[in-house]
Design an enzyme around this catalytic site. Structure first.
Site, mmCIF file in Angstrom:
data_model
loop_
_atom_site.group_PDB
_atom_site.id
_atom_site.type_symbol
_atom_site.label_atom_id
_atom_site.label_comp_id
_atom_site.label_asym_id
_atom_site.label_seq_id
_atom_site.Cartn_x
_atom_site.Cartn_y
_atom_site.Cartn_z
ATOM 1 N N GLY A 27 -56.857 -49.323 -6.628
ATOM 2 C CA GLY A 27 -56.454 -48.491 -7.763
ATOM 3 C C GLY A 27 -56.694 -47.041 -7.375
ATOM 4 O O GLY A 27 -56.692 -46.687 -6.190
ATOM 5 N N ASN A 28 -56.957 -46.240 -8.370
ATOM 6 C CA ASN A 28 -57.112 -44.809 -8.145
ATOM 7 C C ASN A 28 -58.205 -44.465 -7.123
ATOM 8 O O ASN A 28 -58.055 -43.540 -6.332
ATOM 9 C CB ASN A 28 -57.446 -44.183 -9.503
ATOM 10 C CG ASN A 28 -57.072 -42.745 -9.548
ATOM 11 O OD1 ASN A 28 -56.217 -42.304 -8.772
ATOM 12 N ND2 ASN A 28 -57.698 -42.004 -10.422
ATOM 13 N N VAL A 29 -59.304 -45.224 -7.132
ATOM 14 C CA VAL A 29 -60.425 -44.918 -6.237
ATOM 15 C C VAL A 29 -60.164 -45.457 -4.828
ATOM 16 O O VAL A 29 -60.211 -44.721 -3.834
ATOM 17 C CB VAL A 29 -61.750 -45.492 -6.807
ATOM 18 C CG1 VAL A 29 -62.920 -45.142 -5.897
ATOM 19 C CG2 VAL A 29 -61.990 -44.973 -8.224
ATOM 20 N N GLY A 30 -59.866 -46.755 -4.748
ATOM 21 C CA GLY A 30 -59.667 -47.391 -3.437
ATOM 22 C C GLY A 30 -58.504 -46.797 -2.659
ATOM 23 O O GLY A 30 -58.572 -46.604 -1.438
ATOM 24 N N LYS A 75 -70.692 -43.385 -22.155
ATOM 25 C CA LYS A 75 -69.563 -44.224 -21.725
ATOM 26 C C LYS A 75 -69.010 -44.907 -22.949
ATOM 27 O O LYS A 75 -69.724 -45.121 -23.923
ATOM 28 C CB LYS A 75 -70.070 -45.302 -20.755
ATOM 29 C CG LYS A 75 -68.986 -45.921 -19.914
ATOM 30 C CD LYS A 75 -68.800 -45.099 -18.670
ATOM 31 C CE LYS A 75 -67.787 -45.668 -17.724
ATOM 32 N NZ LYS A 75 -67.821 -44.933 -16.446
ATOM 33 N N GLY A 89 -60.394 -53.150 -3.917
ATOM 34 C CA GLY A 89 -59.708 -52.437 -4.996
ATOM 35 C C GLY A 89 -58.744 -51.410 -4.430
ATOM 36 O O GLY A 89 -59.068 -50.679 -3.497
HETATM 37 N N1 GLU Z 1 -64.871 -42.692 -15.123
HETATM 38 C C1 GLU Z 1 -65.407 -41.742 -14.215
HETATM 39 C C2 GLU Z 1 -66.814 -42.134 -13.824
HETATM 40 O O1 GLU Z 1 -67.254 -43.226 -14.077
HETATM 41 C C3 GLU Z 1 -65.286 -40.326 -14.719
HETATM 42 C C4 GLU Z 1 -66.117 -39.973 -15.897
HETATM 43 C C5 GLU Z 1 -65.909 -38.568 -16.454
HETATM 44 O O2 GLU Z 1 -65.230 -37.787 -15.839
HETATM 45 O O3 GLU Z 1 -66.467 -38.312 -17.504
HETATM 46 O O4 GLU Z 1 -67.512 -41.393 -13.187
#
Ligand code: GLU
Length: 365
Positions: A180-183, A73, A178
């Site tokens: 955003g993209n997920v919610g 990350k 939330g």
């Molecule tokens: N940000 C997303 C996660 O936390 C995607 C990570 C990725 O595709 O590498 O799972």
């Protein structure tokens, strides 16, 4: 303080570019299963500690999903709301250039908080290698996470949890933290399949209506006015109050460490699906499980994004990507629930750890 243990992190890279003021870091937690995979988040408060916890979550997420990736990350310290587009581009480009030494052999970037397809385009171009990141725009051969893979996966994880609890999607009430993209996509799929969406939140507050909210109207308000608080047919309550609402299913889809141990007594949801990463500590999860709340942990439920990344990495079509997100999330959530003895996270970790243990050369597992 970073916790080093029997798995990792194997590498931590801290970068600084004085001219632009870019400060960022990558934590490569494990390379056992393949190059470290994980998104870049841009927030004013992001720290190496936060990123290392998230990198570990990626190690388990990729392992459980059966992907040929390790966990990683990264973070860039910046306030997305106050910098200009030009400044943001420069930060991403400098970060990407500094990461040429690890991308893509040891780290493959992706979107995360405040980072989307546009940023991935900048990242890939500055890096000079298309394989350095996923979640790129379609015009670059990418599968942007804006297609909704994570929210789609959350929806399928919720379906498995409901089945386990012998509940039907058509009879439930849902609150989503939330939008955003997920919610957004979790709300879309759940409401389209009959769930009653009673609360959704963003930084402007929670829109709450016991009788149900209209997803299409919410989406319109968010797109046109930028904040959910402009939605007319519901009460606006403070953002954190979403945690304690009387609903069947609570979906976390935004900030880390949202639910604290002091919130446990206040929680009424029967199921919590962790759409966001690390929305609470493991101890808080245990307290909630003791109370009878079924929790689908982050690395199980929200793997849709990284599964989409894998599909992009392999050059699969959008259709095939959605198909494998559905298959993998359904299969893994079911497996984890089937094997759980009161602790869903423990059951998921056991499977994920075993896969890492089998191949890891540097681990002490
Ligand atoms: N940000 C997303 C996660 O936390 C995607 C990570 C990725 O595709 O590498 O799972």
């Amino acid at each position: 303080m970073i916790d080093f243990d029997e798995i990792g992190p194997e590498k931590i890279l801290e970068v600084y570019h004085p001219k632009s003021g870019m400060r960022g870091f990558v934590v490569i937690d494990s390379l056992a299963l393949g190059p470290g995979k994980g998104g870049i988040r841009m927030t004013p408060s992001v720290s190496i500690e936060e990123v290392s916890r998230l990198a570990r979550a990626m190690t388990w997420k990729c392992s459980l999903a059966g992907l040929p990736f390790g966990g990683a990350k990264s973070g860039i310290i910046a306030d997305d709301k106050t910098i200009s587009k030009k400044e943001k581009k420069e930060l991403i480009e400098e970060f990407s250039k500094a990461l040429r030494i690890v991308c893509p052999s040891q780290y493959i970037a992706a979107p995360d908080m405040n980072i989307a397809e546009q940023e991935m385009e900048w990242f890939a171009k500055a890096n000079g290698n298309k394989k350095s990141c996923t979640g790129k725009p379609k015009k670059m051969g990418g599968l942007p996470h804006e297609l909704g893979s994570t929210g789609f996966g959350i929806y399928h994880a919720a379906l498995v949890a409901l089945k386990y609890k012998k509940m039907n999607v058509k009879d439930i009430t849902v609150a989503i933290e939330g939008f955003g993209n997920v919610g957004w996509f979790a709300a879309k799929y759940l409401s389209e399949h009959g769930a009653k969406l009673v609360a959704v939140s963003d930084s402007s507050g929670v829109v709450y209506n016991k009788k149900g909210l209209n997803f299409k109207e919410l989406a319109k308000v968010k797109k046109l006015k930028g904040k959910l608080a402009e939605y007319k047919d519901g009460a606006i309550i403070p953002s954190r109050d979403i945690i304690g609402l009387d609903v069947d299913v609570l979906i976390t889809a935004a900030i880390p460490d949202l639910i604290l141990s002091s919130d446990v007594d206040n929680i009424k949801a029967k199921i919590i699906v962790e759409g966001s990463n690390i929305p609470m500590t493991h101890e808080t999860e245990e307290l909630l499980a003791e109370k009878g709340v079924l929790i689908i942990p982050d690395f199980v439920a929200n793997a849709g994004g990284v599964i989409s990344s894998y599909a992009e990495y392999k050059g699969f079509s959008e259709k095939k990507m959605f198909k494998i997100v559905e298959e993998k999330i359904t299969k893994n959530t079911s497996l984890v629930l089937k094997n759980n003895k009161g602790c869903v996270r423990c059951s998921a970790l056991k499977i994920a750890r075993e896969r890492v243990r089998k191949v890891c050369k540097v681990c002490k597992l």
